[in-house]
Write an enzyme that holds these catalytic residues in place. Structure first.
Site, PDB file in Angstrom:
ATOM      1  N   HIS A 128      -0.124   1.140  11.907  1.00 24.34           N
ATOM      2  CA  HIS A 128      -1.465   1.375  12.425  1.00 24.34           C
ATOM      3  C   HIS A 128      -1.688   2.831  12.837  1.00 24.34           C
ATOM      4  CE1 HIS A 128      -3.180  -2.494  12.104  1.00 24.34           C
ATOM      5  NE2 HIS A 128      -2.325  -3.083  12.906  1.00 24.34           N
ATOM      6  N   ARG A 134      -7.849 -12.066  -1.127  1.00 20.97           N
ATOM      7  CA  ARG A 134      -6.526 -12.610  -1.436  1.00 20.97           C
ATOM      8  C   ARG A 134      -6.220 -13.716  -0.441  1.00 20.97           C
ATOM      9  NH1 ARG A 134      -1.512  -8.619  -0.879  1.00 20.97           N
ATOM     10  NH2 ARG A 134      -1.964  -8.935   1.336  1.00 20.97           N
ATOM     11  N   GLU A 175       3.085  -9.569  -9.098  1.00 20.41           N
ATOM     12  CA  GLU A 175       3.993  -8.786  -8.268  1.00 20.41           C
ATOM     13  C   GLU A 175       5.444  -9.246  -8.390  1.00 20.41           C
ATOM     14  OE1 GLU A 175       2.372  -9.170  -4.303  1.00 20.41           O
ATOM     15  OE2 GLU A 175       1.639 -11.174  -4.786  1.00 20.41           O
ATOM     16  N   ASN A 213       3.307  -2.302  -5.190  1.00 23.17           N
ATOM     17  CA  ASN A 213       4.288  -2.104  -4.110  1.00 23.17           C
ATOM     18  C   ASN A 213       5.396  -3.150  -4.198  1.00 23.17           C
ATOM     19  OD1 ASN A 213       2.437  -0.204  -3.375  1.00 23.17           O
ATOM     20  ND2 ASN A 213       1.851  -1.158  -1.449  1.00 23.17           N
ATOM     21  N   ASP A 214       5.008  -4.429  -4.256  1.00 21.67           N
ATOM     22  CA  ASP A 214       6.006  -5.497  -4.349  1.00 21.67           C
ATOM     23  C   ASP A 214       6.656  -5.551  -5.721  1.00 21.67           C
ATOM     24  OD1 ASP A 214       6.030  -6.420  -1.785  1.00 21.67           O
ATOM     25  OD2 ASP A 214       4.524  -7.972  -2.099  1.00 21.67           O
ATOM     26  N   ARG A 234      11.859  -0.187   0.062  1.00 18.11           N
ATOM     27  CA  ARG A 234      11.521   1.213   0.351  1.00 18.11           C
ATOM     28  C   ARG A 234      11.436   1.490   1.844  1.00 18.11           C
ATOM     29  NH1 ARG A 234       5.403   2.222   0.271  1.00 18.11           N
ATOM     30  NH2 ARG A 234       4.492   0.165   0.495  1.00 18.11           N
ATOM     31  N   CYS A 281      -3.801  -2.623  -7.366  1.00 16.90           N
ATOM     32  CA  CYS A 281      -4.194  -2.465  -5.967  1.00 16.90           C
ATOM     33  C   CYS A 281      -3.070  -1.920  -5.085  1.00 16.90           C
ATOM     34  CB  CYS A 281      -4.691  -3.792  -5.398  1.00 16.90           C
ATOM     35  SG  CYS A 281      -3.452  -5.099  -5.366  1.00 16.90           S
TER      36      CYS A 281
END
Length: 591
Positions: free
Chosen positions: A192, A335, A434, A457-458, A468, A505
């Protein structure tokens, strides 16, 4: 005067130069493992409960006076209040005092460590980094226990704020107008802290090791939010170079903002949809302001993990309907719940799983807990009449799983029709690609859905076996690894063969070096954090599809990620010599 260069993670682009001041330095003497006598236990419990109550009152007051420029942070402050009231955190800390006779400070530290160990098993980087919120709340409570006094920033100058961690409440107490940048020891790319910096549109670097030991109040520092650097007392020559870079960056940002409303159309007429990734309805305004054409990924799980009970269908419907109305006529892609029992609600009992990252999560969790799944599906379908909504299932591993989820969806549609509840019967259905298994069966999956959305990312982590967020192996996280490039191209080819669009995305969509490869594959849409939209649209408007296809051919033929990276850096540095220094790239981390 010590000159140093500290390394961290760039989370908000830009250059800032100013005098550094710490929000509040940690009292290390009070943070040792200290035990108390048996007859002092009740007094220590009283200290802890008073500090918790003071923190709660402080955050409640902060929530009441949120200024317009930080209104999208209201949800974060609300989440921090829930953490502060969380029975699990409070009770664990109290048990450490009662049973182990720890001081209140150390008991709280141990309670956070217990929670952090549970979070460390979570595969999803975004969810895993929410433990920083727990640490941030605990740090505020510890501050009350220690009587720590926040920094008094000097009048008349915009300072650079340093802290172990930073929350919206911290910045509100000081007023965001009093500082021009910040750097923290804690945090990651999706914490955040980064969201806060991007909301304020100020440079920020997080995860800076040794920050407190290396910087003194009043030191002149440069925050390089492009490369993730903090320069302490730089030489005049270096300072002058950064001042020039700062001026150039500001001019560039203004230039691309002025043109952000223009379509992302390549010189040869190919148009790409550029959308935003968000987690709360309040962030929708930032997408629109940045020139985004709708929401490519709405992470619905924030409405579940930021509270102590499962939200009711009506609450979810109101949330989704408001978002769809706000973004109309642009599309909003919701999603479905992408969490597991191990990372759901504080009030729920976690499953005893040896490896939660590969356990009951995402669509698997929803298929097991169909009451939650059906409630969310009903809310999404009901909201579809208020705008253009698409829904997609996360972490689909194969055809059987997809058909099970579709069966539930069809049953929910039948229920709504029987009850005469209005909804869009043609609501598009897509899935997240993913997992390697989804890549290999993309041809079959494409015949069952209306669109694909690739969560890079996944996909990268599962394909390469790399976390990562793990500092020991994060350097092996290569978005342009040949296996990743070939996987994405295969998915795009299978989608287009069946006549359905495909979007990306993940972070690759907003990386200037990765973007041309995706465009060369024929990716139809990209979605990203709102602040990245103007720059990415600028690149799309200034690069030819033939050029992208040639780069893809070279990348697809390469045997190593190092070769791919070198090819792209050389080609794009020639193509965008002035622009690329102003972008944050995942490829820069290897240097």
């Amino acid at each position: 005067m010590i000159r140093q260069i500290l390394h961290g993670i760039a989370v908000s682009a830009g250059i800032a130069i100013g005098r550094a001041y710490f929000l509040a330095r940690q009292d290390e003497k009070a943070m040792v493992r200290r035990k108390i006598p048996v007859d002092g236990v009740e007094q220590e419990i009283t200290r802890l409960m008073r500090a918790l109550e003071s923190t709660r009152r402080e955050m409640e007051e902060t929530a009441r006076r949120i200024p317009p420029e930080l209104k999208d942070q209201a949800g974060i402050i609300a989440a921090h209040l829930m953490i502060c009231r969380d029975p699990k955190l409070v009770q664990t800390a109290l048990n450490h005092v009662r049973e182990r006779h720890f001081s209140a400070e150390w008991a709280l530290r141990e309670a956070v460590a217990d929670i952090a160990r549970a979070f460390s098993l979570i595969d999803d980087v975004y969810i895993r980094e929410r433990v920083q919120d727990v640490r941030a709340v605990a740090d505020r409570v510890t501050g009350h226990l220690q009587g720590r006094v926040a920094a008094r920033l000097p009048e008349g100058e915009a300072c650079i704020l340093l802290a172990r961690d930073l929350t919206p409440a911290d910045t509100l107490e000081l007023s965001p107008k009093r500082f021009c940048s910040f750097a923290t020891e804690e945090g990651g790319r999706t914490a955040h802290t980064g969201i806060l910096a991007r909301s304020l549109q100020i440079p920020a670097v997080v995860g800076v090791s040794g920050l407190e030991e290396s910087v003194s109040d009043g030191d002149l520092v440069v925050v390089d939010g492009l490369k993730g650097l903090l320069l302490v007392n730089p030489e005049q020559k270096i300072l002058a170079a950064y001042e020039a870079m700062q001026h150039s960056f500001t001019a560039f940002q203004e230039q691309i903002r002025l043109r952000s409303s223009l379509p992302a159309e390549m010189p040869d007429g190919v148009r790409i949809a550029v959308r935003g990734n968000i987690e709360t309805p309040d962030e929708a305004e930032a997408v629109t302001a940045a020139g985004g054409e709708g929401i490519g990924l709405y992470r619905t799980e924030f409405g579940f993990i930021s509270r102590t009970s499962v939200p009711k269908e009506e609450e979810l419907y109101e949330e989704y309907a408001a978002l769809a109305s706000k973004m109309a006529p642009h599309k909003v892609t919701l999603r479905t719940l992408d969490v597991g029992a191990d990372k759901m609600l504080w009030a729920q009992r976690a499953l005893e799983e040896a490896n939660p990252a590969l356990g009951l999560r995402a669509i698997r969790y929803c298929l097991r807990h169909q009451d939650i799944f059906r409630s969310q599906l009903r809310a999404i379908l009901r909201a579809s009449v208020h705008g253009s909504i698409a829904l997609m299932f996360p972490m689909i591993s194969g055809l059987r799983e997809l058909r099970q989820a579709k069966a539930v969806l069809n049953e929910v549609k039948q229920e709504l029709e029987t009850s005469l509840v209005p909804f869009d019967r043609n609501t598009p259905l897509g899935i997240m690609i993913e997992l390697p298994s989804a890549v290999m069966t993309a041809d079959a999956l494409a015949r069952e859905v209306d669109f694909f959305s690739i969560g890079t990312n996944d996909l990268i982590q599962y394909s390469l076996g790399i976390d990562r967020g793990n500092r020991h192996v994060s350097h092996l996280y290569q978005p342009l690894h040949p296996a990743v490039v070939r996987s994405i191209k295969h998915v795009a080819d299978m989608a287009h063969k069946e006549g359905i669009p495909v979007s990306v995305c993940g972070e690759m969509a907003s990386d200037p070096y990765c973007l041309p490869i995706l465009l060369g594959m024929g990716i139809d849409e990209v979605s990203m954090a709102p602040q990245a939209i103007p720059g990415i649209k600028h690149i799309i408007r200034n690069i030819d599809l033939d050029e992208c296809r040639e780069l893809l051919y070279q990348a697809h033929s390469a045997a190593t990620s190092e070769t791919v990276n070198r090819i792209l850096k050389q080609a794009l540095s020639r193509r965008f010599p002035r622009e690329l220094p102003f972008y944050v790239s995942m490829l820069d981390a290897e240097e």
